[in-house]
Design a protein around this motif. Sequence first.
Motif, PDB file in Angstrom:
ATOM      1  N   UNK A 272       0.826  -1.218   0.000  1.00  0.00           N
ATOM      2  CA  UNK A 272       0.000   0.000   0.000  1.00  0.00           C
ATOM      3  C   UNK A 272       0.864   1.273   0.000  1.00  0.00           C
ATOM      4  N   UNK A 273       0.218   2.391  -0.299  1.00  0.00           N
ATOM      5  CA  UNK A 273       0.925   3.677  -0.394  1.00  0.00           C
ATOM      6  C   UNK A 273       1.651   4.050   0.881  1.00  0.00           C
ATOM      7  N   UNK A 274       1.144   3.636   2.028  1.00  0.00           N
ATOM      8  CA  UNK A 274       1.758   4.019   3.292  1.00  0.00           C
ATOM      9  C   UNK A 274       3.042   3.240   3.607  1.00  0.00           C
ATOM     10  N   UNK A 275       3.432   2.306   2.745  1.00  0.00           N
ATOM     11  CA  UNK A 275       4.663   1.540   2.939  1.00  0.00           C
ATOM     12  C   UNK A 275       5.832   2.503   3.123  1.00  0.00           C
ATOM     13  N   UNK A 276       6.567   2.355   4.215  1.00  0.00           N
ATOM     14  CA  UNK A 276       7.609   3.310   4.593  1.00  0.00           C
ATOM     15  C   UNK A 276       8.985   3.071   4.015  1.00  0.00           C
ATOM     16  N   UNK A 277       9.176   2.027   3.201  1.00  0.00           N
ATOM     17  CA  UNK A 277      10.434   1.751   2.517  1.00  0.00           C
ATOM     18  C   UNK A 277      11.623   1.639   3.463  1.00  0.00           C
ATOM     19  N   UNK A 278      11.398   0.936   4.571  1.00  0.00           N
ATOM     20  CA  UNK A 278      12.472   0.540   5.473  1.00  0.00           C
ATOM     21  C   UNK A 278      12.129  -0.891   5.917  1.00  0.00           C
ATOM     22  N   UNK A 279      13.045  -1.558   6.597  1.00  0.00           N
ATOM     23  CA  UNK A 279      12.829  -2.974   6.904  1.00  0.00           C
ATOM     24  C   UNK A 279      11.682  -3.197   7.881  1.00  0.00           C
TER      25      UNK A 279
END
Length: 169
Positions: A93-100
């Motif tokens: 989803x758009x809220x994915x923060x792109x960190x582990x």
Amino acid sequence: MASKNGRALLRAAPADTDDPYVIAARRRLARWEDLDAARLGAGERPYLVSEEEHRRIREAFAESGVTFLQADASAVTTEHEFLVLLGEVHAFPEYYGENWAAFLDCYADVFEADDAPLVLTVRGLDRLRDTDFRAFLRCVHELESATESVPLLRPVIPRKVVNLYVGAW
């Protein structure tokens, strides 16, 4: 992965059970057995395989219903770019923060999204290995750690997920 004893217990549950957990668990465990055959000759985790080995694994599952996802990491030069790629491949989803940590949160949903075993094929990471070995190791380690730990954290028996890293190893 569920132990053989766990599988025996599930199979021993009454056949007419209406418990959705037992029904889903039986279905998913049966599908795991489908995936086990594909790993023939793939070695130990992480599964660093050649193109030829990957082709053989895909052919072994041509008719089995295993879902294959493809990730082309040949343009990846950083760990962050790898996380972005994984988010795109898994349609996070758009809220994915792109960190582990964010990856782990979103990735957990992948395990419950379907019963069909999932094989993620990552191509091109050998380039990252050659340019930034530390980032390469971290990317593979984190993805494998997440793949191994998510099933332990979920209240249901999840689908089987395997990552194949295709390259010139």
